[in-house]
Structures are given as C-alpha cells and as structure tokens.
Design a protein around this motif. Structure first.
Motif, PDB file in Angstrom:
ATOM      1  N   GLN A 120      -7.141  19.664 -16.224  1.00  0.00           N
ATOM      2  CA  GLN A 120      -6.725  20.730 -17.140  1.00  0.00           C
ATOM      3  C   GLN A 120      -5.648  20.234 -18.097  1.00  0.00           C
ATOM      4  O   GLN A 120      -5.670  20.543 -19.296  1.00  0.00           O
ATOM      5  N   LEU A 121      -4.702  19.459 -17.602  1.00  0.00           N
ATOM      6  CA  LEU A 121      -3.645  18.931 -18.477  1.00  0.00           C
ATOM      7  C   LEU A 121      -4.217  17.951 -19.498  1.00  0.00           C
ATOM      8  O   LEU A 121      -3.763  17.908 -20.654  1.00  0.00           O
ATOM      9  N   ASP A 122      -5.222  17.173 -19.099  1.00  0.00           N
ATOM     10  CA  ASP A 122      -5.837  16.229 -20.031  1.00  0.00           C
ATOM     11  C   ASP A 122      -6.544  16.982 -21.160  1.00  0.00           C
ATOM     12  O   ASP A 122      -6.461  16.583 -22.331  1.00  0.00           O
ATOM     13  N   ALA A 123      -7.237  18.057 -20.817  1.00  0.00           N
ATOM     14  CA  ALA A 123      -7.900  18.864 -21.849  1.00  0.00           C
ATOM     15  C   ALA A 123      -6.872  19.542 -22.743  1.00  0.00           C
ATOM     16  O   ALA A 123      -7.048  19.630 -23.963  1.00  0.00           O
ATOM     17  N   LEU A 124      -5.783  20.007 -22.147  1.00  0.00           N
ATOM     18  CA  LEU A 124      -4.718  20.610 -22.942  1.00  0.00           C
ATOM     19  C   LEU A 124      -4.155  19.593 -23.933  1.00  0.00           C
ATOM     20  O   LEU A 124      -3.918  19.913 -25.105  1.00  0.00           O
ATOM     21  N   ALA A 125      -3.956  18.366 -23.481  1.00  0.00           N
ATOM     22  CA  ALA A 125      -3.439  17.319 -24.364  1.00  0.00           C
ATOM     23  C   ALA A 125      -4.376  17.072 -25.536  1.00  0.00           C
ATOM     24  O   ALA A 125      -3.919  16.904 -26.683  1.00  0.00           O
ATOM     25  N   ARG A 126      -5.683  17.073 -25.277  1.00  0.00           N
ATOM     26  CA  ARG A 126      -6.633  16.871 -26.379  1.00  0.00           C
ATOM     27  C   ARG A 126      -6.548  18.021 -27.383  1.00  0.00           C
ATOM     28  O   ARG A 126      -6.727  17.815 -28.590  1.00  0.00           O
ATOM     29  N   GLY A 127      -6.259  19.222 -26.884  1.00  0.00           N
ATOM     30  CA  GLY A 127      -6.080  20.354 -27.794  1.00  0.00           C
ATOM     31  C   GLY A 127      -4.837  20.194 -28.649  1.00  0.00           C
ATOM     32  O   GLY A 127      -4.855  20.473 -29.846  1.00  0.00           O
ATOM     33  N   ILE A 128      -3.746  19.738 -28.047  1.00  0.00           N
ATOM     34  CA  ILE A 128      -2.512  19.519 -28.807  1.00  0.00           C
ATOM     35  C   ILE A 128      -2.733  18.455 -29.881  1.00  0.00           C
ATOM     36  O   ILE A 128      -2.207  18.558 -30.998  1.00  0.00           O
TER      37      ILE A 128
END
Length: 209
Positions: free
Chosen positions: A122-130
């Motif tokens: 989830q954090l990796d996907a969040l990072a891609r969003g940022i």
C-alpha cells in the motif's frame, strides 16, 4: 454525482457512503485493499490529478475497494454503497465535496514505529501516486493511534510512526524529504462513530498541501 467522483470511483471500483454532516470526506483503505496511484494523486493533488484520471484509460476493477467516509464528525447512518454508475445522487453539497485526505492502516511492530512488510504494497502504491503530483506539491503525513495507553505516549508514538512512513517514502522511492511534512495526533482524532480502541483509529492519513 459530479464527474470527479464518477472517474475516481470507476478507476478504483470504489464505493462511497455519504451523510448530511459537513465533516471532511476521507478515503479509508482497509488492510490488504489495493491502492490505485491515480486515485492517490486525485485526492492529494486535486485538479491536476483529476485531469490525469480523465485522460487515462479505465483501470481494471480492484480486488477490494476503499470506502470514503467522513471522519472526525463521522457518518452515523451511511447509505448502502453502490457502484458509481448506478448510485443514487447524493445531496448537492455532499456530491461536490472532494475527499480531503486518504487513510492507510499501516502495520507497525507492536508498540513500535517499525513498519511491517505487509504494509509495504500500500505504501509503494501511495508513493507512485505522490510521484504523479506536481513537483512543488507537498504532502502531510499524519500519525493516529487508538485510545489505549497514555495521551502523551500515544502522541509521541504517532509522531514516530508518521516520521517512519516519511522515511520509507524518501529512502525507498526517492521522494524529496522537503515534500513530506509529518504530524502526530495520537488518540485525539479518532474516527467518530467507531470504538476509540478500534483498529480503524490506528492509521496514517495523507493530505495534499
């Protein structure tokens, strides 16, 4: 429902609940639910990310969908979630309200700020969003705890956990530390309507700034 919500819901197969309260709307993910980076960008970046969603092809439905709820002054009697294409229209003001933040149930070691491996997807996907946001867009990382323990201890733990998430995004995804602000609220901002000791309050929230 305005085009923003239709696009966001179709991209993530998200279900939304609404109420008459004027509290802010927060997209809350549960453990194991897939996080769509474009949805992250839409919430944290607002208009710029909405354009990204409009230009992008429709994404495949996620295996599990987040629920947008209102936190701090929470939904007491939510409407039954329905697919965006067939959901009845919400009140005019509620339909125009954009999610102000998104929340992840980041898993930490007990009584610690060490991020567990299960939290990384989830954090990796969040990072891609940022990374889809404009370079000058900053994000505030908010740590929250449940009500177990002393207030002062929980405040410190929530700050340490917010900092750990920031460090993860910097070290593993190269996001500039200057773009990530951190704050710890401890147990002072529970999800209203939930048990103060419930797991939903042990969360990390993200909002664009």
């Amino acid at each position: 429902m305005i085009r923003y919500f239709s696009t966001l819901a179709l991209a993530a197969a998200a279900a939304f609940v609404t109420c008459e309260s004027k509290a802010e709307k927060v997209v809350i993910y549960q453990e194991g639910q897939q996080v769509n980076p474009q949805d992250v960008a839409a919430v944290l970046g607002r208009s710029r990310s909405i354009q990204l969603l409009d230009d992008a092809p429709a994404a495949a439905p996620a295996p599990a969908a987040p629920t947008a709820i209102k936190t701090v002054a929470h939904v007491s009697r939510p409407a039954s979630p329905k697919p965006a294409a067939t959901a009845p229209a919400a009140g005019r003001d509620d339909a125009k309200a954009q999610p102000a933040a998104l929340s992840l149930p980041v898993l930490f070691a007990f009584d610690s700020s060490d991020i567990l491996p299960a939290a990384r997807p989830q954090l990796d996907a969040l990072a891609r969003g940022i990374q889809l946001l404009a370079p000058d867009r900053t994000v505030t990382v908010e740590g929250h705890t449940d009500a177990a323990g002393e207030d002062a201890y929980n405040a410190g733990l929530s700050r340490a956990r917010a900092s750990a998430v920031r460090d993860y995004l910097v070290q593993h995804h190269g996001i500039a530390a200057a773009r990530l602000k951190t704050v710890g609220y401890g147990e002072s901002r529970p999800v209203e309507g939930a048990d103060p000791y419930a797991a939903v309050n042990r969360r990390v929230q993200f909002r664009g700034s």
